[in-house]
Motif scaffolding. Structure first.
Motif, PDB file in Angstrom:
ATOM      1  N   THR A   2       7.112 146.051  67.588  1.00 46.83           N
ATOM      2  CA  THR A   2       7.634 145.259  66.494  1.00 46.83           C
ATOM      3  C   THR A   2       6.072 144.500  65.777  1.00 46.83           C
ATOM      4  O   THR A   2       4.900 144.393  66.558  1.00 46.83           O
ATOM      5  CB  THR A   2       8.609 144.035  66.779  1.00 46.83           C
ATOM      6  OG1 THR A   2       7.758 143.265  67.880  1.00 46.83           O
ATOM      7  CG2 THR A   2       9.659 144.681  67.374  1.00 46.83           C
ATOM      8  N   ASP A   3       6.265 143.893  64.505  1.00 42.71           N
ATOM      9  CA  ASP A   3       5.073 143.214  64.044  1.00 42.71           C
ATOM     10  C   ASP A   3       4.739 141.945  64.744  1.00 42.71           C
ATOM     11  O   ASP A   3       3.581 141.922  65.034  1.00 42.71           O
ATOM     12  CB  ASP A   3       5.497 142.999  62.618  1.00 42.71           C
ATOM     13  CG  ASP A   3       5.627 144.063  61.695  1.00 42.71           C
ATOM     14  OD1 ASP A   3       4.971 145.217  62.088  1.00 42.71           O
ATOM     15  OD2 ASP A   3       6.217 144.063  60.625  1.00 42.71           O
ATOM     16  N   LYS A   4       5.726 141.410  65.325  1.00 45.27           N
ATOM     17  CA  LYS A   4       5.316 140.041  65.988  1.00 45.27           C
ATOM     18  C   LYS A   4       4.664 140.228  67.430  1.00 45.27           C
ATOM     19  O   LYS A   4       3.826 139.712  67.852  1.00 45.27           O
ATOM     20  CB  LYS A   4       6.865 139.425  66.220  1.00 45.27           C
ATOM     21  CG  LYS A   4       7.059 138.627  65.016  1.00 45.27           C
ATOM     22  CD  LYS A   4       8.590 137.831  65.597  1.00 45.27           C
ATOM     23  CE  LYS A   4       9.141 137.085  64.218  1.00 45.27           C
ATOM     24  NZ  LYS A   4      10.342 136.242  64.585  1.00 45.27           N
ATOM     25  N   LEU A   5       5.106 141.615  68.082  1.00 48.35           N
ATOM     26  CA  LEU A   5       4.475 141.953  69.449  1.00 48.35           C
ATOM     27  C   LEU A   5       3.103 142.311  69.054  1.00 48.35           C
ATOM     28  O   LEU A   5       1.961 142.121  69.898  1.00 48.35           O
ATOM     29  CB  LEU A   5       5.135 143.195  69.928  1.00 48.35           C
ATOM     30  CG  LEU A   5       4.722 143.425  71.432  1.00 48.35           C
ATOM     31  CD1 LEU A   5       4.760 142.070  72.422  1.00 48.35           C
ATOM     32  CD2 LEU A   5       5.485 144.462  71.923  1.00 48.35           C
ATOM     33  N   PRO A 100       3.611 138.691  57.586  1.00 43.47           N
ATOM     34  CA  PRO A 100       4.387 138.387  56.534  1.00 43.47           C
ATOM     35  C   PRO A 100       4.703 136.836  56.268  1.00 43.47           C
ATOM     36  O   PRO A 100       4.841 136.382  55.106  1.00 43.47           O
ATOM     37  CB  PRO A 100       5.814 139.035  56.446  1.00 43.47           C
ATOM     38  CG  PRO A 100       5.522 140.245  57.780  1.00 43.47           C
ATOM     39  CD  PRO A 100       4.385 139.703  58.555  1.00 43.47           C
ATOM     40  N   GLU A 101       4.547 135.959  57.280  1.00 46.20           N
ATOM     41  CA  GLU A 101       5.256 134.774  56.915  1.00 46.20           C
ATOM     42  C   GLU A 101       3.992 133.546  57.281  1.00 46.20           C
ATOM     43  O   GLU A 101       4.496 132.331  57.552  1.00 46.20           O
ATOM     44  CB  GLU A 101       6.444 134.495  58.187  1.00 46.20           C
ATOM     45  CG  GLU A 101       7.386 135.449  57.835  1.00 46.20           C
ATOM     46  CD  GLU A 101       8.742 135.115  58.859  1.00 46.20           C
ATOM     47  OE1 GLU A 101       8.511 134.694  59.894  1.00 46.20           O
ATOM     48  OE2 GLU A 101       9.917 135.384  58.526  1.00 46.20           O
ATOM     49  N   CYS A 129       2.635 132.606  47.698  1.00 49.04           N
ATOM     50  CA  CYS A 129       2.914 133.723  48.557  1.00 49.04           C
ATOM     51  C   CYS A 129       2.140 133.359  49.849  1.00 49.04           C
ATOM     52  O   CYS A 129       1.336 132.535  50.139  1.00 49.04           O
ATOM     53  CB  CYS A 129       2.516 134.818  47.684  1.00 49.04           C
ATOM     54  SG  CYS A 129       0.816 134.960  47.657  1.00 49.04           S
ATOM     55  N   ASN A 130       2.385 134.251  50.755  1.00 46.54           N
ATOM     56  CA  ASN A 130       2.190 134.376  52.047  1.00 46.54           C
ATOM     57  C   ASN A 130       0.535 134.713  52.029  1.00 46.54           C
ATOM     58  O   ASN A 130       0.257 135.543  51.253  1.00 46.54           O
ATOM     59  CB  ASN A 130       2.892 135.109  53.116  1.00 46.54           C
ATOM     60  CG  ASN A 130       4.306 134.602  53.293  1.00 46.54           C
ATOM     61  OD1 ASN A 130       4.579 133.405  53.349  1.00 46.54           O
ATOM     62  ND2 ASN A 130       5.399 135.585  53.094  1.00 46.54           N
ATOM     63  N   VAL A 152       0.592 127.572  59.045  1.00 45.56           N
ATOM     64  CA  VAL A 152       1.932 127.467  59.401  1.00 45.56           C
ATOM     65  C   VAL A 152       2.679 128.700  59.443  1.00 45.56           C
ATOM     66  O   VAL A 152       2.219 129.670  58.609  1.00 45.56           O
ATOM     67  CB  VAL A 152       2.662 126.350  58.519  1.00 45.56           C
ATOM     68  CG1 VAL A 152       1.925 124.959  58.661  1.00 45.56           C
ATOM     69  CG2 VAL A 152       2.466 126.996  56.851  1.00 45.56           C
ATOM     70  N   MET A 153       3.656 128.913  60.194  1.00 42.83           N
ATOM     71  CA  MET A 153       4.656 130.073  60.433  1.00 42.83           C
ATOM     72  C   MET A 153       5.846 129.672  60.951  1.00 42.83           C
ATOM     73  O   MET A 153       5.913 128.703  61.784  1.00 42.83           O
ATOM     74  CB  MET A 153       3.820 131.273  60.862  1.00 42.83           C
ATOM     75  CG  MET A 153       3.472 130.673  62.527  1.00 42.83           C
ATOM     76  SD  MET A 153       2.464 132.247  63.364  1.00 42.83           S
ATOM     77  CE  MET A 153       3.615 133.556  63.170  1.00 42.83           C
TER      78      MET A 153
END
Length: 288
Positions: A2-5, A100-101, A129-130, A152-153
């Motif tokens: 995943t993107d987070k990993l 993305p965030e 935007c991000n 920040v996220m």
């Protein structure tokens, strides 16, 4: 994966580089005001320009100062920036951080130190935007004063704690009496010191005053024959002094000795001093 990993793995690598690559920020003790705005590009990454001590290597790394740093805090951050009012600031994100965030938020000094984001104030986000690629910071965030920006996220590891935060000090100049005036009246330099919040005039002798508009007339010793002078501190293009002459001496600059030859005192021949307070004109015929 995943993107987070993927991002978490990248951060582990970046954090290792950060720990081994501590930076001492390079600064000049004094800076001169520029008449044209400059553009600053800040790389939003933990792989370079990350300092640790809030009042140590972050602010005064190469400046010999006696500033008390006993209460210094370890605050990993991008090297602080000092710019002029009107300069342009661009934030360029690290490719591995283009999640993305991610965004950047304007916070207080206390929130900057503790990496606390106010999730209820979206109006404090720098970008609509991000964060991805290069973004120009709106001038509303670059008014005169010191501003604190943190990453920040919504979830995931705290990038702010790793050093993805920046404080920017924006300075204005007080070197012109009027907008059309020359900086420091052309008799000095408009400078700022690293610990100062403004640019001000540093005058060249014999000029002084807020805008170097006053001439210290006494510095050029205008009074002759051991006369003493008082400085009236008038405008530099007017006579700003008064000579106090000894007895038997007169004139604006104490240059005339009473009873002695002065320029043009003899109309038709030369003047000749006889004694200290006496002269005679050697006249041409038929003058006497």
């Amino acid at each position: 994966m995943t993107d987070k990993l993927i991002m978490l793995v990248n951060l582990v690598v970046l954090h290792s580089m950060f720990i081994n690559g501590r930076t001492t920020c390079k600064r000049h003790l004094m800076e001169e005001w520029r008449t044209q705005p400059s553009t600053y590009v800040v790389n939003w990454t933990v792989t370079e320009n990350i300092c640790l001590e809030f009042y140590g290597d972050c602010c005064f790394g190469d400046v010999n100062t006696k500033m008390n740093t006993s209460g210094n805090q370890v605050v990993p951050q991008i090297c602080p920036l000092q710019i002029q009012l009107g300069d342009i600031l661009i934030i360029s994100s690290e490719p591995s951080l283009q999640y993305p965030e991610i965004n950047v938020m304007n916070v207080s000094e206390a929130s900057f130190i503790d990496c606390l984001q106010n999730t209820t104030t979206e109006d404090q986000l720098l970008f609509g935007c991000n964060l991805k690629g290069m973004h120009t910071v709106n001038s509303q965030w670059l008014s005169v004063g010191t501003h604190y920006f943190i990453t920040v996220m919504p979830s995931g590891p705290s990038l702010c704690q790793l050093g993805l935060r920046l404080n920017v000090t924006v300075k204005e100049q007080f070197c012109q009496e009027y907008l059309s005036s020359e900086l420091c009246s052309g008799h000095g330099k408009c400078l700022t010191e690293i610990w100062s919040k403004i640019y001000s005039c540093h005058c060249q002798p014999p000029f002084s005053g807020k805008y170097c508009q006053e001439l210290d007339s006494c510095s050029c010793k205008p009074c002759k024959n051991n006369g003493s002078n008082t400085n009236k501190r008038e405008k530099w293009n007017k006579q700003g002094y008064e000579c106090i002459c000894h007895p038997q001496i007169t004139g604006i600059n104490c240059s005339e000795i009473i009873g002695q030859c002065q320029p043009h005192i003899c109309f038709h021949r030369n003047c000749r001093n006889i004694i200290a307070n006496s002269f005679i004109c050697d006249c041409e015929e038929p003058f006497s």
